[in-house]
Structures are given as structure tokens and as C-alpha cells.
Write a protein that holds these residues in place. Structure first.
Motif, PDB file in Angstrom:
ATOM      1  N   PRO A   3       0.807  -1.215   0.000  1.00  0.00           N
ATOM      2  CA  PRO A   3       0.000   0.000   0.000  1.00  0.00           C
ATOM      3  C   PRO A   3       0.841   1.265   0.000  1.00  0.00           C
ATOM      4  O   PRO A   3       0.367   2.330  -0.353  1.00  0.00           O
ATOM      5  N   PRO A   6       1.966   2.923  -4.531  1.00  0.00           N
ATOM      6  CA  PRO A   6       0.791   2.832  -5.393  1.00  0.00           C
ATOM      7  C   PRO A   6       1.160   2.379  -6.793  1.00  0.00           C
ATOM      8  O   PRO A   6       2.304   2.524  -7.223  1.00  0.00           O
ATOM      9  N   PHE A 137      -3.954  -4.758  -5.873  1.00  0.00           N
ATOM     10  CA  PHE A 137      -4.346  -3.690  -4.964  1.00  0.00           C
ATOM     11  C   PHE A 137      -5.490  -4.149  -4.060  1.00  0.00           C
ATOM     12  O   PHE A 137      -5.483  -3.902  -2.842  1.00  0.00           O
ATOM     13  N   VAL A 141      -5.683  -4.288   0.257  1.00  0.00           N
ATOM     14  CA  VAL A 141      -6.462  -3.354   1.077  1.00  0.00           C
ATOM     15  C   VAL A 141      -7.852  -3.853   1.447  1.00  0.00           C
ATOM     16  O   VAL A 141      -8.518  -3.239   2.297  1.00  0.00           O
ATOM     17  N   ASP A 181      -2.512  10.110  -6.449  1.00  0.00           N
ATOM     18  CA  ASP A 181      -2.179   8.944  -5.634  1.00  0.00           C
ATOM     19  C   ASP A 181      -3.333   7.942  -5.746  1.00  0.00           C
ATOM     20  O   ASP A 181      -4.462   8.247  -5.369  1.00  0.00           O
ATOM     21  N   ARG A 183      -3.958   5.294  -4.105  1.00  0.00           N
ATOM     22  CA  ARG A 183      -4.521   4.911  -2.807  1.00  0.00           C
ATOM     23  C   ARG A 183      -5.532   5.937  -2.322  1.00  0.00           C
ATOM     24  O   ARG A 183      -6.590   5.584  -1.792  1.00  0.00           O
ATOM     25  N   ARG A 184      -5.222   7.232  -2.525  1.00  0.00           N
ATOM     26  CA  ARG A 184      -6.143   8.289  -2.113  1.00  0.00           C
ATOM     27  C   ARG A 184      -7.401   8.260  -2.960  1.00  0.00           C
ATOM     28  O   ARG A 184      -8.512   8.439  -2.449  1.00  0.00           O
ATOM     29  N   TRP A 187      -9.476   5.357  -1.771  1.00  0.00           N
ATOM     30  CA  TRP A 187     -10.107   5.603  -0.469  1.00  0.00           C
ATOM     31  C   TRP A 187     -11.311   6.530  -0.621  1.00  0.00           C
ATOM     32  O   TRP A 187     -12.342   6.319   0.034  1.00  0.00           O
ATOM     33  N   LEU A 267      -3.197   3.434   3.730  1.00  0.00           N
ATOM     34  CA  LEU A 267      -4.570   3.237   3.260  1.00  0.00           C
ATOM     35  C   LEU A 267      -5.171   4.520   2.709  1.00  0.00           C
ATOM     36  O   LEU A 267      -5.826   4.522   1.670  1.00  0.00           O
ATOM     37  N   GLY A 269      -3.528   7.182   1.696  1.00  0.00           N
ATOM     38  CA  GLY A 269      -2.693   7.874   0.725  1.00  0.00           C
ATOM     39  C   GLY A 269      -2.308   9.255   1.192  1.00  0.00           C
ATOM     40  O   GLY A 269      -2.210  10.189   0.388  1.00  0.00           O
TER      41      GLY A 269
END
Length: 301
Positions: A3, A6, A137, A141, A181, A183-184, A187, A267, A269
């Protein structure tokens, strides 16, 4: 890949589109409908095709395609959604799952859904599995996403929200990779999907269900201790619901899910310093609400 690292975004190019600009989605479109319509619109806008191009290829009137892409009129049948997705090279399996859920939200019957798909394929051989980096991914997560969703939703709603999240990400994976990002981006999709299903009171999400599945409660065996802890937890969760969204997410992951700051940073980002800052500010607010200072002697009645 972890994580903290990315996926690498692909190159993106934009093509000027002649003709009239596509209008916005109308305000009365529901959240389940938007879940598949937003990625479909974004893919169309990035494709360089015009409404006239699509009209010629799928043999539907340009006005009907425009209405579909804006959410105008009756809920669309699967046939036209499928044909548009095929022309835009979108994976139709997650699109179908989101389309059918939105159909039920639009009060369509199961017979209507079945009739819509009777003559139109749901799957194609090249679109039955998500991209490899999407699958990787998800493996990284998914458990943490489920824990976060569990703080707001019951088991069935939790599973559906997380499944929808990964379907939406599958449909918009190129955008996720091209974002600042991944991850962002992911989320934000998870949070929006969870919050649309979460009961709200006075505009604040309710966390009452989480009182029965916290890290603290799992360690208590005495019934009296558990009852007292539940009462304290409910008071805490009411206070947490008043936090700004970023602080709320940090506190849910840290206090309810027991995740380390480094894991929360990965998580969401966000930089580790931002996570620690959010936690400090949130803690101060919660202490001021739950443990206010005693009144000074001059203010004592």
C-alpha cells in the motif's frame, strides 16, 4: 507492491472534441445510478469520440445517448449501456453488477432486469477479470476496507459497499492510476460508497453498530464491564461523528480498527505527519467533549 507503493499510472492523452459539450448529470440521479454513470461518462469524455460517433456505431439516436450520459428520463435498459461500454472498451461485468443494483434502486422489478439482459450478453471473454494491478491492490487493502465499513454498516451492507467500491475502481482504473495517488483515489471511492449507505443523524454518520465490535470490547469477558464499555463507546462514537471527515477516518481506523499510524497513512494515501496531526486534533476535540474541564470557582452556581 505494498500500500505504500501505489500502482504506476499509465500515460494519458486528451483529444479535443468537436460539437456541443455534454451537459452535467441531473441532480435527481441516485447514488447507485451514479456509481456506474460517472465512470461511463469519464471514459466517454476521455475517448475523443463524439455523440455523433457513438450514435453511428451503436445505432441509437444522439439525443438518447446524451440523455443516458446525463441521467435524464427513464432508467436505461442494459442493451444501450452494454453497447456503449463495448464501444468505449469498458469492462462490462462490473458495469452490469452496478447497473442492476441501480435498477432495483429505481424500483425496477427482477423481471424487468432479466428481460433487459435476455438478448444481450453480460460478459465478454476479455472483460471477465480485472487488471492484474487492480487485483493486487484489492488483495492488499480489502480486509482494511471491510473493517472500516464495518464501523458504519451491518455485515451485508458492508460487503456490498466494499464490493461496489472495487467494481467502481475497476471501471475507472485508468483514472485511478492517473490520479495524484491511487490509494487516495481508491479511499475516496470507498468513503463515498460507505457513506451513501450509512444512516445519518443531523448530517452526521452514525457509528452505533461499531460499539459491538471494537478492539476494546473483544478483550472484555465480564458482562458488566462490557455493558459499561458499550455505554462509553456509544458516547465516544457520537462525538467521533462530529469530526471532520479526515479526522473521523483516522480515528475509526486507529481507535476502532486498531490500525497503526503507518498503515492508516498507506490506506488513506496521506503523509504520516498528516495522520498524526489529524489524530492529535481529533483527540483534543474528543477530550474536550467527553472530559470537559470542571467549572472555575467563580462560575460555580
Amino acid at each position: 507492491m505494498t500500500p505504500t507503493d501505489p500502482p504506476v499510472p499509465p500515460g494519458r492523452s486528451s483529444t479535443a472534441r468537436p460539437g456541443r459539450k455534454l451537459g452535467p448529470i441531473v441532480p435527481n440521479v441516485g447514488s447507485a445510478h451514479r456509481a456506474w454513470l460517472d465512470p461511463l461518462r469519464e471514459t466517454y469524455l476521455a475517448s475523443g469520440l463524439t455523440l455523433s460517433d457513438l450514435s453511428t456505431r451503436v445505432r441509437f439516436a444522439k439525443s438518447k445517448i446524451s440523455e443516458l450520459l446525463r441521467g435524464v428520463g427513464l432508467y436505461p435498459r442494459w442493451e444501450i449501456v452494454y453497447l456503449l461500454a463495448a464501444e468505449l472498451d469498458m469492462p462490462n461485468w462490473p458495469l452490469y453488477r452496478l447497473w442492476s443494483q441501480a435498477a432495483y434502486e429505481a424500483h425496477k422489478s427482477s423481471d424487468w432486469v432479466d428481460n433487459c439482459t435476455e438478448r444481450t450478453p453480460i460478459l465478454t471473454a476479455t472483460h471477465t477479470a480485472p487488471p492484474l494491478d487492480h487485483r493486487a491492490f484489492r488483495e492488499l487493502v480489502e480486509m482494511d476496507y471491510l473493517l472500516y465499513a464495518q464501523a458504519f454498516l451491518d455485515d451485508d451492507q458492508r460487503d456490498a459497499a466494499v464490493s461496489d467500491t472495487f467494481d467502481i475502481l475497476w471501471l475507472s482504473w485508468d483514472d485511478a492510476l492517473a490520479s495524484h495517488d491511487t490509494r487516495r483515489y481508491a479511499w475516496n471511492v470507498l468513503r463515498a460508497t460507505v457513506m451513501t449507505r450509512t444512516p445519518h443523524r443531523d448530517g452526521r454518520p452514525e457509528l452505533g453498530m461499531a460499539a459491538f465490535d471494537t478492539v476494546i470490547l473483544q478483550s472484555l469477558t465480564d458482562p458488566a464491564d462490557r455493558v459499561n464499555q458499550i455505554a462509553e463507546s456509544l458516547e465516544l462514537f457520537t462525538a467521533i461523528s462530529r469530526l471532520p471527515s479526515s479526522q473521523l477516518d483516522v480515528m475509526v481506523l486507529r481507535r476502532l480498527c486498531g490500525r497503526a499510524p503507518e498503515t492508516v497513512s498507506a490506506l488513506l494515501g496521506l503523509p504520516l505527519a498528516a495522520i498524526r496531526s489529524d489524530e492529535r486534533h481529533a483527540t483534543r476535540f474528543l477530550e474536550s467533549v467527553l472530559c470537559p474541564p470542571p467549572p472555575t470557582e467563580g462560575n460555580t452556581p
